[in-house]
Enzyme design. Structure first.
Site, PDB file in Angstrom:
ATOM      1  CD  GLU A 112      -2.772  -1.071   2.442  1.00 32.30           C
ATOM      2  OE1 GLU A 112      -2.037  -1.026   3.651  1.00 32.30           O
ATOM      3  OE2 GLU A 112      -3.685  -1.529   2.661  1.00 32.30           O
ATOM      4  CB  CYS A 155       3.195   7.281   2.531  1.00 33.93           C
ATOM      5  SG  CYS A 155       3.268   5.999   3.599  1.00 33.93           S
ATOM      6  CB  CYS A 199       5.435  -5.210   9.292  1.00 34.79           C
ATOM      7  SG  CYS A 199       6.899  -4.489  10.313  1.00 34.79           S
ATOM      8  CB  CYS A 205       3.438  -2.471  16.329  1.00 35.39           C
ATOM      9  SG  CYS A 205       4.953  -1.808  15.952  1.00 35.39           S
ATOM     10  CB  CYS A 210       0.492  -2.042  13.370  1.00 31.78           C
ATOM     11  SG  CYS A 210       0.931  -2.081  11.747  1.00 31.78           S
ATOM     12  N   GLY A 229       5.353  -2.374   6.646  1.00 29.94           N
ATOM     13  CA  GLY A 229       7.101  -2.625   6.946  1.00 29.94           C
ATOM     14  C   GLY A 229       7.844  -1.805   7.635  1.00 29.94           C
ATOM     15  CB  SER A 251       6.593   4.355  15.689  1.00 23.02           C
ATOM     16  OG  SER A 251       5.980   4.787  14.949  1.00 23.02           O
ATOM     17  CG  LEU A 252       8.499   7.496  22.017  1.00 22.24           C
ATOM     18  CD1 LEU A 252       9.736   6.450  22.474  1.00 22.24           C
ATOM     19  CD2 LEU A 252       9.036   8.741  22.806  1.00 22.24           C
ATOM     20  CG  ASN A 270      -7.578   6.649  11.440  1.00 20.16           C
ATOM     21  OD1 ASN A 270      -8.818   6.487  11.711  1.00 20.16           O
ATOM     22  ND2 ASN A 270      -7.115   7.004  10.510  1.00 20.16           N
ATOM     23  CB  CYS A 284       5.181   2.787   9.991  1.00 20.52           C
ATOM     24  SG  CYS A 284       5.962   1.942  11.562  1.00 20.52           S
TER      25      CYS A 284
HETATM   26  S1  SF4 Z   1       3.487  -0.177  13.275  1.00 21.52           S
HETATM   27 FE1  SF4 Z   1       5.108  -0.174  11.544  1.00 21.52          FE
HETATM   28  S2  SF4 Z   1       6.793  -1.474  12.427  1.00 21.52           S
HETATM   29 FE2  SF4 Z   1       4.970  -1.662  13.699  1.00 21.52          FE
HETATM   30  S3  SF4 Z   1       4.105  -3.422  12.906  1.00 21.52           S
HETATM   31 FE3  SF4 Z   1       3.157  -2.063  11.878  1.00 21.52          FE
HETATM   32  S4  SF4 Z   1       4.256  -1.543   9.905  1.00 21.52           S
HETATM   33 FE4  SF4 Z   1       5.462  -2.837  11.387  1.00 21.52          FE
END
Ligand code: SF4
Length: 348
Positions: A90, A103, A110, A114, A117, A164, A217-218, A293, A336
């Protein structure tokens, strides 16, 4: 059959030398593939027909295709890119007053896991090759050319915040960035790479391409919460990540963007905001706050608007630059993993 787009300049040079072709043909091929966005060898009208036929006998120009395009109400265009092996990734094209930001993805799926995600639920399928990374930009450029352009027509900025973890595909991403900068006329300073915090590769990235912008990404201010949200924190915790950021050779005029996805009841309290200020002290940093989101089956909820505003105000009061990215599609400026969420949410 050789995909000419997988070859470096040196490899094309070797190939053409063996064929007895003069050096300037190498530059011509690169110019047609990356600046004129040739989709096939037949498009290269600067080559004679016999030369094109010879090349077609053993090679072709691979391409990434746009399979689907959906425009959101805010003008953001969601893209589904098709790869030659049938897989897809995407992307998002984000026009604003001054920029046209694309983007891109660096992996199919991935492995980082996370918890907020959607991409993570796929696991890692495979890394993208450098030519597939650059191919996403070529595909969009071709589309813009066909349409006569939008918002000025030219992609101005590239962000690696799609599917990713770019630093887990280090060689592919670095080589992809070299294609963008050497062959496609994109400045390194207009490229931003987002990471969940793969600490050893941060130093390596800045040794190889110090000019790229970094987004981290914290998403939490304690190791307990961050480890629960982002398994990478078990290996490289907040302290290790921020120390590594502090050691990067970033000029005082540039700042690292810290993405902070706000999750109701998880990381959105005033105490979190105050800890965030303390954590970022001494770093050249800015913060993008992204209210989660949500999507079907999501385990999290976004905080209410007042909570988000209060969180931002605490940061601003202590002179930490903090933006709220909340309109659809804008989330990817900072984190991400929100891209896929954004796609799902924005789907008609
Ligand atoms: S937030 Fe980014 S690094 Fe984390 S699983 Fe999703 S795509 Fe991967």
């Amino acid at each position: 059959m050789i995909d000419l787009k997988t070859l470096s300049r040196g490899e094309i040079g070797d190939l053409f030398q063996k064929m007895g072709l003069p050096e300037f043909r190498v530059s011509q091929l690169i110019h047609w593939m990356y600046e004129k966005n040739a989709a096939s060898i037949d498009d290269i009208t600067e080559f004679s027909k016999p030369l094109r036929e010879t090349l077609k006998g053993f090679s072709y120009i691979g391409s990434v295709k746009i399979l689907k395009k959906t425009t959101s109400p805010d003008g953001t265009i969601k893209l589904l890119f098709g790869l030659e092996d049938g897989l897809s990734v995407e992307g998002v094209l984000i026009p604003d007053e001054y920029r046209l930001t694309l983007c891109v993805s660096s992996q199919v799926g991935c492995a980082m896991g996370c918890r907020f995600c959607l991409t993570a639920t796929m696991g890692l399928v495979r890394n993208l090759r450098a030519d597939e990374i650059a191919g996403q930009i070529t595909a969009v450029r071709r589309e813009l050319q066909a349409q006569g352009g939008i918002s000025g027509g030219e992609i101005t900025n590239i962000v690696f915040m799609g599917m990713g973890e770019p630093l887990r595909n280090f060689d592919g991403v670095v080589r992809g960035i070299h294609i963008l900068t050497e062959f496609m006329g994109i400045s390194k300073r207009r490229i931003t790479l987002s990471t969940a915090g793969v600490v050893p590769e941060l130093q390596r990235l800045y040794r190889e391409i110090p000019e790229v912008n970094l987004a981290v990404s914290l998403n939490a201010t304690t190791d307990e919460t961050r480890s629960a949200l982002m398994p990478v924190n078990n290996k490289y915790n907040i302290g290790a990540l921020l120390r590594a950021c502090g050691r990067l050779p970033i000029s005082s005029r540039r700042r690292i963007t810290f993405g902070y996805v706000l999750l109701k009841g998880i990381n959105d309290t005033p105490a979190d905001a105050r800890r965030l200020i303390a954590l970022l002290k001494g770093l050249s940093a800015k913060v993008n706050l992204i209210p989660f989101n949500t999507y079907d089956a999501a385990k999290f909820e976004p905080p209410d608007e007042q909570t988000v505003l209060e969180f931002q105000q605490i940061l601003i009061d202590r002179h930490v630059t903090a933006f709220i990215r909340k309109s659809m599609g804008r989330e990817i400026y900072a984190a991400c993993g929100q891209l896929k969420t954004c796609h799902e949410t924005a789907s008609p």
